[in-house]
Design a protein around this motif. Structure first.
Motif, mmCIF file in Angstrom:
data_model
loop_
_atom_site.group_PDB
_atom_site.id
_atom_site.type_symbol
_atom_site.label_atom_id
_atom_site.label_comp_id
_atom_site.label_asym_id
_atom_site.label_seq_id
_atom_site.Cartn_x
_atom_site.Cartn_y
_atom_site.Cartn_z
ATOM 1 N N GLN A 62 59.281 20.135 92.411
ATOM 2 C CA GLN A 62 58.628 19.567 93.590
ATOM 3 C C GLN A 62 57.969 18.257 93.191
ATOM 4 N N CYS A 63 58.095 17.252 94.038
ATOM 5 C CA CYS A 63 57.520 15.955 93.694
ATOM 6 C C CYS A 63 57.274 15.121 94.942
ATOM 7 N N ILE A 64 56.599 14.005 94.737
ATOM 8 C CA ILE A 64 56.422 13.000 95.779
ATOM 9 C C ILE A 64 57.072 11.720 95.282
ATOM 10 N N PHE A 65 58.112 11.272 95.971
ATOM 11 C CA PHE A 65 58.746 10.000 95.651
ATOM 12 C C PHE A 65 57.936 8.883 96.309
ATOM 13 N N GLY A 66 57.462 7.931 95.518
ATOM 14 C CA GLY A 66 56.771 6.771 96.055
ATOM 15 C C GLY A 66 57.710 5.584 95.978
ATOM 16 N N ALA A 67 58.301 5.171 97.122
ATOM 17 C CA ALA A 67 59.375 4.182 97.132
ATOM 18 C C ALA A 67 58.909 2.805 97.587
ATOM 19 N N PHE A 68 59.423 1.788 96.933
ATOM 20 C CA PHE A 68 59.117 0.386 97.228
ATOM 21 C C PHE A 68 60.397 -0.437 97.041
ATOM 22 N N PRO A 69 60.482 -1.622 97.650
ATOM 23 C CA PRO A 69 59.621 -2.124 98.724
ATOM 24 C C PRO A 69 60.105 -1.599 100.073
ATOM 25 N N GLY A 71 56.192 24.143 99.415
ATOM 26 C CA GLY A 71 56.852 23.959 98.130
ATOM 27 C C GLY A 71 57.952 22.917 98.158
ATOM 28 N N TRP A 72 58.009 22.112 99.227
ATOM 29 C CA TRP A 72 59.033 21.082 99.352
ATOM 30 C C TRP A 72 58.524 19.747 98.816
ATOM 31 N N SER A 73 59.442 18.847 98.560
ATOM 32 C CA SER A 73 59.102 17.517 98.078
ATOM 33 C C SER A 73 58.927 16.558 99.255
ATOM 34 N N LEU A 74 58.350 15.385 98.947
ATOM 35 C CA LEU A 74 58.120 14.352 99.947
ATOM 36 C C LEU A 74 58.708 13.026 99.475
ATOM 37 N N TYR A 75 59.194 12.237 100.415
ATOM 38 C CA TYR A 75 59.637 10.879 100.125
ATOM 39 C C TYR A 75 58.825 9.953 101.012
ATOM 40 N N VAL A 76 58.033 9.085 100.403
ATOM 41 C CA VAL A 76 57.147 8.218 101.170
ATOM 42 C C VAL A 76 57.356 6.755 100.788
ATOM 43 N N LEU A 77 57.091 5.877 101.736
ATOM 44 C CA LEU A 77 57.066 4.439 101.497
ATOM 45 C C LEU A 77 55.617 4.004 101.712
#
Length: 330
Positions: free
Chosen positions: A110-117, A185-191
């Motif tokens: 499980q993780c949080i993707f921090g995406a840029f730009p 328990g799920w992951s996240l993808y955020v900008l």
């Protein structure tokens, strides 16, 4: 055909979804009754108008975007068509996903993707939402039913575009919605840069709005999930950006959280240029859980994430075709 989201009826105590489901059923019954009248079949306007009104009203009151479940559609995400858009041989020819630590991602549950730009449109997000670039096939445990992607609330106010994002697994970027995903328990993808980073987009430059973006850091600490930095080279080269009335548009963006970039793609159109997108996914940053993280803990992890993002950028910029690029943090 009208798509009926079965999960709306999974929990009678889930008031927003239940009421939306009841409203949908009632409206469907009214429309069916109206269509049973013979005169409707000869009325072209009514044949188009009533189903359209039903869809628009349901679209605004459905409420799926405010739930962790959302309305994701795995077959839509895995549709082979997306390879012709974001795949190596697709529209953005030469596009690829670069994994800095593939083994680390395989071990991450499980993780949080921090995406840029963010870019003007965020076409690189399609490389992660779909299987066009192979991410879902490579990491099914970090995709589809095991991950949700956050999108601005305004995106779900646009009929058609709203369903497009929901089928891709996107939900509203509200804090409580994000917490609901992590609790499952799920992951996240955020900008994290959001609309302000979108306004900072300049062709050929690399601007990241992150200095005051600490919400995703706090979530990672509260739930003890890994942080994964993501940077896509090429995203800011898809459009030419105009600065007409920029101070006013920046003020509107900060005041009302609505971004209004003025862009031009191929010719005078909004079609993006055929620039390869190189999406680089960094190594997972291990995070120790702290249900009530202190400001110092948040700041420390935030600083570390920025360092890892900068390192990711500098390490891969040459191999991704941008050897002289400079990352500017705002």
């Amino acid at each position: 055909n009208i798509y009926i989201h079965i999960s709306q009826y999974k929990d009678l105590f889930d008031i927003p979804e239940t009421m939306a489901g009841i409203l949908q059923a009632v409206m469907f019954a009214v429309i069916a009754f109206y269509y049973s009248k013979q005169e409707v079949y000869t009325n072209r306007f009514a044949q188009v108008f009533f189903p359209l009104i039903f869809y628009v009203v349901y679209s605004f009151l459905d409420g799926s975007e405010y739930t962790p479940q959302g309305k994701y559609w795995p077959a839509f995400q895995k549709w082979s068509f997306w390879k012709w858009i974001v795949g190596p041989s697709g529209y953005f020819k030469g596009s690829r996903i670069v994994y800095e630590d593939k083994k680390g991602l395989e071990l991450t549950r499980q993780c949080i993707f921090g995406a840029f730009p963010h870019g003007a449109v965020s076409f690189h997000h399609g490389m992660m939402m779909s299987d066009g670039a192979g991410f879902i096939s490579a990491f099914p445990h970090l995709s589809c039913h095991r991950r949700r992607d956050l999108a601005a609330n305004v995106c779900f106010k646009i009929p058609g575009w709203r369903e497009f994002l929901l089928y891709f697994g996107c939900i509203d970027a509200a804090k409580e919605t994000a917490k609901g995903v992590l609790r499952k328990g799920w992951s996240l993808y955020v900008l994290p840069g959001g609309e302000l980073e979108q306004m900072l987009t300049k062709e050929g430059e690399h601007h990241v709005y992150i200095n005051n973006r600490k919400g995703f850091i706090k979530l990672a600490l509260e739930f003890g999930v890994d942080l994964v930095p993501v940077y896509t080279f090429g995203e800011t080269d898809l459009y030419s950006i105009y600065n007409f009335m920029y101070p006013l548009r920046w003020w509107i963006c900060k005041k009302f959280h609505v971004s209004m970039p003025l862009i031009r793609g191929v010719g005078l159109s909004l079609i993006p240029r055929r620039v390869p997108l190189h999406c680089v996914i960094g190594s997972p940053i291990k995070v120790e859980q702290s249900p009530c993280p202190s400001k110092s803990n948040i700041d420390a992890l935030h600083s570390r994430f920025k360092q890892e993002l900068q390192k990711l950028f500098d390490t891969h910029k040459a191999s991704c075709g941008h050897p002289n690029a400079i990352l500017k943090l705002h």
